[in-house]
Design a protein around this motif. Structure first.
Motif, PDB file in Angstrom:
ATOM      1  N   PRO A 136     -47.803  95.502  60.650  1.00 48.19           N
ATOM      2  CA  PRO A 136     -47.014  94.701  59.264  1.00 48.19           C
ATOM      3  C   PRO A 136     -45.903  94.831  57.861  1.00 48.19           C
TER       4      PRO A 136
ATOM      5  N   GLN B 216     -44.127  87.246  64.356  1.00 48.93           N
ATOM      6  CA  GLN B 216     -45.883  86.902  64.121  1.00 48.93           C
ATOM      7  C   GLN B 216     -46.561  88.121  64.566  1.00 48.93           C
TER       8      GLN B 216
ATOM      9  N   GLU C 148     -46.180  91.062  62.277  1.00 51.92           N
ATOM     10  CA  GLU C 148     -47.275  90.815  60.758  1.00 51.92           C
ATOM     11  C   GLU C 148     -48.250  91.560  61.680  1.00 51.92           C
TER      12      GLU C 148
ATOM     13  N   VAL D 233     -41.870  94.583  59.110  1.00 50.16           N
ATOM     14  CA  VAL D 233     -41.730  93.474  59.239  1.00 50.16           C
ATOM     15  C   VAL D 233     -40.042  93.021  59.579  1.00 50.16           C
TER      16      VAL D 233
END
Length: 201
Positions: free
Chosen positions: A130, A123, A126, A133
């Motif tokens: 991003p 999480q 991201e 990941v």
């Protein structure tokens, strides 16, 4: 990008300290059960089987708690619970019946943190990286292994200099630190979520 994110470094620190804290004691669980609790080799084997079943159960329960309460709340609860379980060995290690409960609870809590820790990394990555990941997730697996190495080495040093039972409070202290770091991350996350709304107003 991953290595320049302070928030990802905080999660990696949580993994090393929180997961590693378990192994301060767990590395020496068999000698504790034999020398302090008085179990035979066969009884210790059965205890480790029970521990393994508890680990599998705790892993599932930890994932469900993260889904329902959120990863940060789940980690706050699980780290604090694990600290108490580790501390309980100070009082239960010398009592064969009581230490069974401590051992099973250790299994339930120690690996329950794995799913929320891994989910937290994904999480956070991201948001902060991003494009990387998978790299962030892989580094957290490395942090788990580093935590095992760190916890086992610290436990070995404590056993050599102080004795088996002292691994209980040392592990609990690391879990208390992990709880404090996790709660700090929770407060920081709430501030970050509120600030944009205030700016828009």
């Amino acid at each position: 990008a991953v290595l320049t994110s302070p928030r990802l470094w905080l999660v990696y620190a949580l993994t090393v300290i929180g997961y590693g804290g378990t192994f301060v004691l767990f590395t020496f669980l068999a000698p504790i059960l034999q020398e302090l609790s008085g179990f035979s080799n066969d009884a210790v084997s059965l205890m480790l089987v029970a521990y393994g079943i508890a680990v599998a159960t705790g892993n599932i329960l930890g994932a469900r708690l993260a889904d329902r309460a959120g990863v940060r709340t789940a980690l706050n609860i699980l780290f604090a619970a694990q600290a108490l379980v580790l501390l309980s060995f100070l009082f239960t290690a010398a009592h064969p019946v009581a230490v069974v409960f401590s051992t099973v609870l250790l299994g339930l809590t120690s690996f329950a943190t794995v799913p929320p820790l891994q989910l937290m990394v994904v999480q956070q990555a991201e948001k902060d990286a991003p494009q990387a990941v998978e790299v962030a997730s892989g580094l957290n697996i490395a942090a788990f292994n580093l935590g095992i190495t760190f916890g086992a080495a610290l436990g070995g040093w404590i056993v050599a200099h102080s004795g088996l039972i002292h691994t209980a409070w040392a592990g609990a202290l690391l879990l208390a630190l992990a709880t404090a770091l996790s709660m700090h991350g929770s407060r920081s996350g709430k501030k970050a979520a509120v600030t944009p709304c205030l700016n828009n107003d």
